[in-house]
Design a protein around this motif. Structure first.
Motif, PDB file in Angstrom:
ATOM      1  N   PHE A   7       6.322   4.724   7.419  1.00 40.09           N
ATOM      2  CA  PHE A   7       6.883   4.549   6.076  1.00 40.09           C
ATOM      3  C   PHE A   7       8.337   4.986   6.024  1.00 40.09           C
ATOM      4  N   ILE A   8       8.670   6.084   6.659  1.00 42.89           N
ATOM      5  CA  ILE A   8      10.048   6.582   6.663  1.00 42.89           C
ATOM      6  C   ILE A   8      10.955   5.589   7.383  1.00 42.89           C
ATOM      7  N   GLN A   9      10.443   4.946   8.423  1.00 47.80           N
ATOM      8  CA  GLN A   9      11.236   3.959   9.141  1.00 47.80           C
ATOM      9  C   GLN A   9      11.411   2.685   8.319  1.00 47.80           C
ATOM     10  N   TYR A  13      14.596  -0.612   4.462  1.00 51.30           N
ATOM     11  CA  TYR A  13      14.379  -2.029   4.185  1.00 51.30           C
ATOM     12  C   TYR A  13      13.786  -2.231   2.795  1.00 51.30           C
ATOM     13  N   LEU A  14      12.890  -1.350   2.411  1.00 51.84           N
ATOM     14  CA  LEU A  14      12.296  -1.416   1.082  1.00 51.84           C
ATOM     15  C   LEU A  14      13.356  -1.178   0.009  1.00 51.84           C
TER      16      LEU A  14
END
Length: 71
Positions: A7-9, A13-14
């Motif tokens: 999620f952190i990676q 992009y989100l």
């Protein structure tokens, strides 16, 4: 970076996707206010086109070059 979670990676992009969505929807609404009778519908169409970014930019260009409504 020590074993970052997926999620952190994915977070940059989100964040970029949400910013692009906000930009297209607000730009579509603001541009359509003087060019259509239904700017909210134009903004929703712009929001749908965000799923395909080239089409979103073409749609925004279409709105920009459309003639203004007569008062």
């Amino acid at each position: 970076m020590v074993n970052d979670s997926p999620f952190i990676q994915f977070l940059p992009y989100l964040t970029a996707g949400i910013a692009f969505f906000c930009f297209i929807v607000l730009a579509s609404y603001h541009t359509a206010k003087g060019k259509t009778k239904h700017p909210v519908i134009a903004a929703m169409i712009g929001g749908v086109f965000v799923l395909m970014p080239p089409f979103a930019l073409v749609y925004l260009t279409f709105l920009i070059f459309r003639k203004d409504l007569e008062s």
